[in-house]
Every structure is written in C-alpha cells, then in structure tokens.
Design an enzyme around this catalytic site. Structure first.
Site, PDB file in Angstrom:
ATOM      1  N   HIS A 123      59.855  42.031  64.195  1.00 23.56           N
ATOM      2  CA  HIS A 123      60.357  43.298  64.734  1.00 23.56           C
ATOM      3  C   HIS A 123      61.430  43.852  63.813  1.00 23.56           C
ATOM      4  CE1 HIS A 123      58.350  41.978  68.528  1.00 23.56           C
ATOM      5  NE2 HIS A 123      58.044  43.257  68.535  1.00 23.56           N
ATOM      6  N   ASP A 153      62.259  50.119  61.924  1.00 24.12           N
ATOM      7  CA  ASP A 153      61.151  50.711  62.700  1.00 24.12           C
ATOM      8  C   ASP A 153      60.968  52.186  62.401  1.00 24.12           C
ATOM      9  OD1 ASP A 153      61.093  49.056  65.971  1.00 24.12           O
ATOM     10  OD2 ASP A 153      60.384  48.460  63.996  1.00 24.12           O
TER      11      ASP A 153
HETATM   12  C1  LIG Z   1      59.455  48.665  73.256  1.00 25.91           C
HETATM   13  C2  LIG Z   1      59.342  47.301  72.582  1.00 25.91           C
HETATM   14  C3  LIG Z   1      59.221  47.487  71.057  1.00 25.91           C
HETATM   15  C4  LIG Z   1      60.519  47.977  70.462  1.00 25.91           C
HETATM   16  C5  LIG Z   1      60.335  48.071  68.991  1.00 25.91           C
HETATM   17  C6  LIG Z   1      60.465  46.706  68.324  1.00 25.91           C
HETATM   18  C7  LIG Z   1      61.933  46.409  68.177  1.00 25.91           C
HETATM   19  C8  LIG Z   1      59.765  46.701  67.009  1.00 25.91           C
HETATM   20  O1  LIG Z   1      60.273  46.316  65.993  1.00 25.91           O
HETATM   21  S1  LIG Z   1      58.148  47.343  67.002  1.00 25.91           S
HETATM   22  C9  LIG Z   1      57.547  46.982  65.390  1.00 25.91           C
HETATM   23  C10 LIG Z   1      56.681  45.762  65.456  1.00 25.91           C
HETATM   24  N1  LIG Z   1      56.074  45.440  64.173  1.00 25.91           N
HETATM   25  C11 LIG Z   1      55.080  46.189  63.643  1.00 25.91           C
HETATM   26  O2  LIG Z   1      54.642  47.169  64.196  1.00 25.91           O
HETATM   27  C12 LIG Z   1      54.547  45.692  62.334  1.00 25.91           C
HETATM   28  C13 LIG Z   1      53.008  45.628  62.315  1.00 25.91           C
HETATM   29  N2  LIG Z   1      52.467  45.050  63.499  1.00 25.91           N
HETATM   30  C14 LIG Z   1      52.533  43.706  63.719  1.00 25.91           C
HETATM   31  O3  LIG Z   1      53.086  42.939  62.987  1.00 25.91           O
HETATM   32  C15 LIG Z   1      51.884  43.251  65.017  1.00 25.91           C
HETATM   33  O4  LIG Z   1      51.119  44.280  65.542  1.00 25.91           O
HETATM   34  C16 LIG Z   1      52.927  42.816  66.077  1.00 25.91           C
HETATM   35  C17 LIG Z   1      53.688  41.602  65.600  1.00 25.91           C
HETATM   36  C18 LIG Z   1      53.870  43.964  66.380  1.00 25.91           C
HETATM   37  C19 LIG Z   1      52.177  42.483  67.357  1.00 25.91           C
HETATM   38  O5  LIG Z   1      51.273  41.420  67.065  1.00 25.91           O
HETATM   39  P1  LIG Z   1      50.014  41.231  67.976  1.00 25.91           P
HETATM   40  O6  LIG Z   1      49.523  39.867  67.753  1.00 25.91           O
HETATM   41  O7  LIG Z   1      50.331  41.662  69.372  1.00 25.91           O
HETATM   42  O8  LIG Z   1      48.993  42.333  67.429  1.00 25.91           O
HETATM   43  P2  LIG Z   1      48.243  42.377  66.015  1.00 25.91           P
HETATM   44  O9  LIG Z   1      48.249  41.064  65.357  1.00 25.91           O
HETATM   45  O10 LIG Z   1      48.732  43.550  65.261  1.00 25.91           O
HETATM   46  O11 LIG Z   1      46.713  42.674  66.450  1.00 25.91           O
HETATM   47  C20 LIG Z   1      46.418  43.734  67.304  1.00 25.91           C
HETATM   48  C21 LIG Z   1      45.356  43.183  68.204  1.00 25.91           C
HETATM   49  O12 LIG Z   1      44.995  44.186  69.121  1.00 25.91           O
HETATM   50  C22 LIG Z   1      43.616  44.441  68.991  1.00 25.91           C
HETATM   51  N3  LIG Z   1      43.388  45.855  69.252  1.00 25.91           N
HETATM   52  C23 LIG Z   1      44.113  46.912  68.814  1.00 25.91           C
HETATM   53  N4  LIG Z   1      43.596  48.054  69.254  1.00 25.91           N
HETATM   54  C24 LIG Z   1      42.512  47.717  69.998  1.00 25.91           C
HETATM   55  C25 LIG Z   1      41.547  48.468  70.726  1.00 25.91           C
HETATM   56  N5  LIG Z   1      41.599  49.794  70.800  1.00 25.91           N
HETATM   57  N6  LIG Z   1      40.551  47.795  71.364  1.00 25.91           N
HETATM   58  C26 LIG Z   1      40.500  46.438  71.317  1.00 25.91           C
HETATM   59  N7  LIG Z   1      41.397  45.662  70.650  1.00 25.91           N
HETATM   60  C27 LIG Z   1      42.380  46.322  70.012  1.00 25.91           C
HETATM   61  C28 LIG Z   1      43.282  44.049  67.581  1.00 25.91           C
HETATM   62  O13 LIG Z   1      41.904  43.847  67.429  1.00 25.91           O
HETATM   63  C29 LIG Z   1      44.092  42.789  67.436  1.00 25.91           C
HETATM   64  O14 LIG Z   1      43.442  41.755  68.110  1.00 25.91           O
HETATM   65  P3  LIG Z   1      43.605  40.249  67.570  1.00 25.91           P
HETATM   66  O15 LIG Z   1      45.039  39.884  67.778  1.00 25.91           O
HETATM   67  O16 LIG Z   1      42.660  39.465  68.440  1.00 25.91           O
HETATM   68  O17 LIG Z   1      43.202  40.266  66.132  1.00 25.91           O
HETATM   69  C30 LIG Z   1      58.126  46.520  73.063  1.00 25.91           C
HETATM   70  C31 LIG Z   1      58.125  45.136  72.391  1.00 25.91           C
HETATM   71  C32 LIG Z   1      57.383  44.190  73.362  1.00 25.91           C
HETATM   72  C33 LIG Z   1      56.869  45.131  74.450  1.00 25.91           C
HETATM   73  C34 LIG Z   1      56.584  44.498  75.798  1.00 25.91           C
HETATM   74  C35 LIG Z   1      55.538  43.341  75.640  1.00 25.91           C
HETATM   75  O18 LIG Z   1      54.415  43.752  74.841  1.00 25.91           O
HETATM   76  C36 LIG Z   1      55.083  42.806  77.002  1.00 25.91           C
HETATM   77  C37 LIG Z   1      54.653  43.875  78.020  1.00 25.91           C
HETATM   78  C38 LIG Z   1      53.238  44.340  77.577  1.00 25.91           C
HETATM   79  C39 LIG Z   1      52.691  45.391  78.608  1.00 25.91           C
HETATM   80  O19 LIG Z   1      51.389  45.868  78.172  1.00 25.91           O
HETATM   81  C40 LIG Z   1      53.723  46.613  78.584  1.00 25.91           C
HETATM   82  C41 LIG Z   1      55.104  46.151  79.003  1.00 25.91           C
HETATM   83  C42 LIG Z   1      55.695  45.045  78.137  1.00 25.91           C
HETATM   84  C43 LIG Z   1      56.923  44.525  78.826  1.00 25.91           C
HETATM   85  C44 LIG Z   1      56.021  45.632  76.702  1.00 25.91           C
HETATM   86  C45 LIG Z   1      57.036  46.807  76.776  1.00 25.91           C
HETATM   87  C46 LIG Z   1      57.434  47.327  75.414  1.00 25.91           C
HETATM   88  O20 LIG Z   1      56.337  47.932  74.779  1.00 25.91           O
HETATM   89  C47 LIG Z   1      57.975  46.204  74.544  1.00 25.91           C
HETATM   90  C48 LIG Z   1      59.279  45.695  75.100  1.00 25.91           C
END
Ligand SMILES: C[C@H](CCC[C@H](C)C(=O)SCCNC(=O)CCNC(=O)[C@H](O)C(C)(C)COP(=O)(O)OP(=O)(O)OC[C@H]1O[C@@H](n2cnc3c(N)ncnc32)[C@H](O)[C@@H]1OP(=O)(O)O)[C@H]1CC[C@H]2[C@@H]3[C@H](O)C[C@@H]4C[C@H](O)CC[C@]4(C)[C@H]3C[C@H](O)[C@]12C
Length: 373
Positions: A123, A153
C-alpha cells in the site's frame, strides 16, 4: 473538454487507479469502470465521478473475450492489479496491443512490472518507504510519517499515471501507435520528490529528520496552535517575508537571533508557539491577511469551501447530492474540466448500454447475462 472523445476502460481498483480514471473523466474522457460482478464486490470507489460502470467476470473465458472486444474500440485501458494478473487472464499487453495497436495500456502498480517486489502486495506507505521519500517525512525524534495515502497512491500513482496516459495519447497523434504505461508508485513518489534529491547540496536536508528548513525544523516554516484550538500555517522563508511575520508577532527583529541560526530554532519555535497561543485563528487572520508574511489559517474540510479566497475562485464544487469536493485542477481557460454533477455509478449500472455502444448485439448481451457473466 480537452479529452473529449477519448474512450477509457478502467478496471476497478482500490484508490490510485480510480483517481486516474476520475481525472480523465473530469477532463472529458468517456470512462467505463469495469467492475467485478455486483454479487461479489462492494463498491469502494469513492472517485467514481463521471464514470459509468460495466460489470463482467474476467475470470471466465467469455468475460475476458468481451473485454478484449471492448478494447478494440477503446483508446486507453487502465489496470490496477499486481504484475502478471492480466497475463493470467489472457488480457496482457501483448494480446491487446496485437489486436488494437493504438491502445494505450496503462499499468498502475506499487512496484512496477519488473523487479523482485513486482508480484508483492503493498500500500501507499510501503511504496513511499521504498522510494526514500518517507525517510524525510516526520518531526524531530519521531518515526517517519506518511501523509495519509496522498504521496504514493495519488500524487505518485493516480496523477502520474494520468500524465503518462495523456503523454501517450499526444505521442499517438504523431505515431499512430499505442504503448504500455508502466506507472510504479515507488518511482512516481520518488520522481515527484526530485527536489529532495536535487537540493541536497543546498544544505536544505543535511540535518536529521525534523531539523531542516521545510520539515518542521524551522520556526518560520511550521504550524502553530491558536487560542481557540485551531492552527495557523507559517511559511515565511525569504527574509522580506520573515520580517513581516516578526512584525505581525510584534517582535523586534533586531533582538531575535539570525533567521537561519539553526541552533536557535528550537527556542524560537517555543517563543512563536507561545505568541500564537494568545490569539484566536480569526484574530491572527485579521493581522496577517493581505500581508506577505506567508501566514494562513489551517482550514478543515468543512471550512475550505467557505473561505473567501476559495469562494471567489470556485475552488470547491457541489454535486446533485449536495456533496462538496475540490474542483478539478488545473483550470484550463478555454476548455475547462466540467465534472459530472451526478452521483457515482452503482456496480454494473450501465452494462447493457455500454455493450451496445461498443457493438454488442442484444442477443450477445442476453447470452452474457444468461451465463451470469
Ligand atoms: C480504502 C482502502 C484503500 C486505501 C488505499 C491504500 C492505502 C492503498 O495504498 S491502495 C493501493 C494498493 N496497491 C496497488 O493498487 C498496487 C497494484 N495492485 C496490487 O498490488 C494488488 O491489486 C493489491 C495488493 C492492491 C491487492 O491484491 P489482490 O491480491 O487483492 O489483487 P490482485 O493480485 O491485484 O489481483 C486482482 C484479482 O482480482 C481478479 N479480478 C479483477 N477484476 C476482476 C473481474 N472483473 N472479474 C473477475 N476477477 C477479477 C483478478 O483476476 C485477480 O484474481 P487473482 O488474485 O485470482 O489472480 C481499502 C484497502 C482495503 C479495503 C477493504 C478490504 O478490501 C476488505 C473489505 C472488502 C469489501 O469488498 C469492501 C470493504 C472492505 C472493508 C475494503 C474497504 C476499502 O476498500 C479498503 C479499506
């Protein structure tokens, strides 16, 4: 607007890529956010202004195939996943740029598309730490402090990625070709802090964290609490502005240590703090407003839109739901951004409308629905 006619597909992400998409939408691009199915995800995109939402399951073949079809008619794709995810879905740049060589394929990640951390989760604070910038942020004798998730971010991520996309769009007007934008938040945060690097030999940063000119070390570049528990921000760096600060504090410049006497800074800060604590924020504004003392009130989010200067510029806007937010910036004189006043889209709200626009027939859409894609 500047980006009218640009078609963007933004795959739903956490925070950085939604800002990137919102910037493009504010300045006229048609942004479609590609969400996971409504059944499985809660919409956490609070930066959905001006976007429409299409929900499709990319993990299943026909869903990924549908996105490939959408990309044929798109100018930009923004993907927010860690390195390798899109390739796993059969949606990597090799495939999509082969099918649409004009596509600008933006990849917004924390660590970039290569390097040992490329597949690691992270993050903002992690990226800021790896960029070196976090080591410079924080008060004397305290731990390094990340300013919310603004620097990696948003500044080093969402904004930098939007800039990369717009540069690639401009380049495409000459070459006719798309390309991959590899936006790493570590590098984005580091890049925007080039000043830190370039000013090392100016003597601005050669003391410990929190003891330098711009990192809360200097008494004339600091915040101070007022009698009513609010704060004033002081940025009187140049001698001519510092002189006006001292005057406003009713101090005698000749009796003070030299402005740049580092060893006297702690005592001067205590003296300034004692003086600021004697009057309310409003009283200090009456003293300093209109001067070059570089002293301004620290405004809360509830106050900013009401401040006279911000009102005169219309710096904050209200949408149909009476929600206040910052007006898009910068202000272009002839083609300004016109942010949508509508609420943010629900997940999948516009799926059918978008598929029709991108050339899908009603029968094809019905099939995607029936297969719960
Ligand atoms: C609001 C909070 C966030 C604040 C900002 C925070 C401080 C940041 O820094 S955000 C920046 C994060 N980093 C990046 O964006 C860099 C690039 N991305 C990544 O490194 C990763 O995506 C990751 C580490 C961020 C997440 O990894 P993850 O394993 O989850 O995902 P990926 O490896 O990227 O793979 C994506 C998978 O999803 C599949 N996918 C995607 N799209 C589709 C689709 N359309 N159909 C089907 N499948 C899809 C894709 O195929 C991948 O699958 P595989 O893994 O199988 O390969 C928020 C921070 C946390 C949040 C809370 C948390 O998420 C829990 C709850 C979730 C709930 O849904 C909502 C409420 C939550 C409490 C939620 C609330 C907020 O959003 C947060 C607090």
């Amino acid at each position: 607007m500047a980006l009218s006619g640009v078609r963007v597909l933004e795959l739903a992400g956490l925070a950085p890529s939604p800002l990137c998409g919102m910037i493009l939408a504010d300045f006229g691009a048609q942004v479609v956010r590609v969400d996971r199915s409504p059944r499985s995800a809660m919409n956490t995109d609070v930066q959905g202004r001006g976007k429409r939402s299409l929900a499709i399951d990319l993990k299943r073949g026909p869903g990924a195939a549908a996105l490939r079809r959408l990309c044929l008619r798109a100018d930009v794709l923004v993907e927010p996943f860690r390195h390798g995810v899109m390739e796993k879905l059969g949606l990597g740049p090799k495939v999509l740029l082969q099918e649409n060589p004009k596509l600008i394929y933006a990849r917004l990640t924390g660590f970039g598309q290569s390097g040992r951390y490329a597949k690691s989760a992270g993050h903002d604070i992690n990226y800021l730490a790896l960029s070196g910038v976090l080591s410079k942020l924080g008060r004397k004798d305290e731990n390094p402090y990340a300013p919310v998730n603004l620097l990696a971010d948003f500044a080093g991520g969402g904004v930098m990625c939007a800039m990369g996309i717009i540069m690639a769009l401009y380049e495409r007007t000459k070459s006719g070709k798309g390309q991959v934008v590899d936006a790493s938040m570590v590098e984005g945060a580091a890049y925007l802090s080039s000043f830190l690097w370039k000013s090392q030999n100016l003597g601005l940063w050669n003391r410990f964290r929190g003891e330098n000119l711009l990192d809360s070390g200097a008494p004339f570049y600091e915040t101070y609490k007022t009698l009513d528990g609010k704060f004033m921000a002081v940025g009187a760096i140049e001698p001519q502005f510092y002189e006006q600060l001292v005057k406003g504090l009713e101090l005698d410049l000749d009796k003070l240590p030299s402005q740049l006497s580092f060893s006297d800074w702690p005592e001067m800060k205590k003296m300034f703090a004692a003086i600021f604590s004697k009057k309310t924020q409003a009283e200090w504004c009456r003293i300093f407003d209109g001067t070059d003392a570089c002293v301004t009130p620290v405004l809360s989010l509830d106050e900013v839109a009401l401040h006279q200067h911000n009102k005169e510029r219309g710096s904050f806007i209200k949408n149909d739901q009476e929600e206040i937010s910052p007006r898009p910036s910068p202000l272009l004189s002839r083609t300004p951004a016109t942010p949508s006043p509508r609420r943010d889209p629900f997940i999948g709200e516009h799926t059918e409308e978008i598929l029709l626009e991108f050339g899908f027939t009603k029968e094809e859409i019905a099939k995607l629905h029936s297969e719960k894609l």
